[in-house]
Write an enzyme that holds these catalytic residues in place. Structure first.
Site: not given
Length: 377
Positions: A88, A153, A247, A257, A268
């Site tokens: 990523q 991430h 979200e 949060y 997963y």
């Protein structure tokens, strides 16, 4: 209601050289869309922003920053920083300074290798200027801390507030720890700085001994979308959840949060994460998806080309291969429409509104595309 192809468009879908040809027209609930490929062959394009000239800056995760003209001419910018282009990671978002016409600053976020030669990496933000086809005057204005050995991430949207602050959204680095819940690191945080990297004095944790001054909000998983509400000026973020639990949040100063203590998602392959969906002291999402559509980029539509979408929040999805349109009224979601998911077969990484009021999307693939969406008159 899902998007549907017209009879003519259905006949035009074909696969050539690994690229799916686009339907000419796609029906949605309120507009019929025309899809036009502006540029293709982009290696996992990630972020897009318009220059005052009408040209676009588009990043490729592999490390290339491009200038793309409205007719598709592409120029690669030389001299951008080294990136960790794995999984990523890579060259991620791009934005321009609110005063770009006067100062020429361009901001890019990317996965930065450890400058000391370690195995770790983290999200960094550099600003620089484009001189011809060269990146010049590059200076790092933010580094996520600590460096961490992971290729996942990174979060990484860059968004300017009406007051000129730079919000940087960050991921938890897939650390599987409680980093997002502690304030001594930047994992799973939204940070707020001035464009030169200095700290606003009214940030919520400034001067707190156990907290980093840049932090605006915390308890996030992987915030890959961000937009400023056109009426309130508030930051809205789009958080990519695990298996479920994507979200929409409206991060307020100093608020928690919840991730990974509370979430609407599951691990997963199944399995609980945290303690459930609620805990005192944590904020509930404004909106969430079950199951996950794998949210990515987002904008509020403010143009005139799609009048029936004005004020709506548009959220792109990867696994869902859709644009989720959230019909907003009086601070709540009246309705969600998922557009394009029956008409296309591509992951949608980002979306941007052009100065012409049309929409432009990036598809996430080895040979990704920049596609223009316009209404059929």
């Amino acid at each position: 209601m899902k998007s549907t192809l017209t009879a003519v468009a259905a006949a035009l879908l074909s696969t050539t050289m690994g690229t799916t040809a686009l339907a000419q027209e796609v029906e949605t609930e309120r507009h019929t869309l025309s899809l036009e490929t502006i540029s293709e062959g982009l290696n996992h394009p990630w972020g897009i922003v318009f220059l005052p000239s009408g040209d676009m800056l588009v990043t490729e995760r592999s490390g290339t920053l491009n200038v793309i003209t409205p007719d598709g001419k592409k120029t690669a910018i030389k001299g951008t920083p080294e990136v960790v282009a794995k999984s990523q990671g890579g060259l991620l978002d791009v934005n321009i300074d609110p005063n770009y016409a006067d100062n020429g600053w361009v901001y890019i976020s990317y996965s930065e290798p450890d400058p000391d030669g370690g195995k770790g990496n983290s999200t960094a933000v550099m600003r620089g200027k484009i001189d011809g086809d060269n990146w010049t005057q590059g200076e790092v204005v933010f580094r996520q801390a600590p460096k961490y050995e992971s290729n996942a991430h990174f979060g990484s949207r860059l968004i300017f507030s009406p007051e000129g602050h730079l919000f940087i959204t960050l991921g938890d680095r897939y650390s599987r720890m409680q980093d997002a819940q502690t304030l001594d690191n930047h994992h799973g945080k939204v940070v707020r700085i001035w464009p030169d990297g200095s700290i606003p004095e009214d940030n919520p944790f400034v001067g707190q001994s156990d907290a980093l001054d840049e932090i605006w909000s915390y308890g996030h998983r992987n915030v890959q979308g961000a937009a400023i509400h056109p009426d309130t000026g508030e930051l809205w973020t789009i958080e990519h959840g695990p298996q479920g639990g994507d979200e929409v949040n409206i991060p307020a100063a100093g608020k928690n949060y919840g991730w990974p203590t509370v979430t609407y998602g599951e691990d997963y392959g199944g399995g609980e994460i945290g303690i459930g969906t609620h805990k005192e002291g944590t904020e509930q999402p404004f909106y969430y998806w079950l199951p996950s559509i794998a949210t990515a980029g987002s904008i509020f539509y403010t143009g005139d080309q799609f009048p029936h979408w004005k004020g709506d929040l548009l959220v792109t999805a990867l696994r869902g291969q859709t644009i989720a349109r959230l019909d907003l009224e009086d601070g709540r979601v009246l309705h969600e429409e998922r557009m394009l998911e029956d008409a296309t077969s591509f992951r949608i990484r980002d979306i941007e509104q052009g100065p012409d009021g049309f929409l432009y999307i990036l598809t996430d693939a080895d040979s990704g595309q920049l596609i223009k969406l316009s209404p059929v008159k």
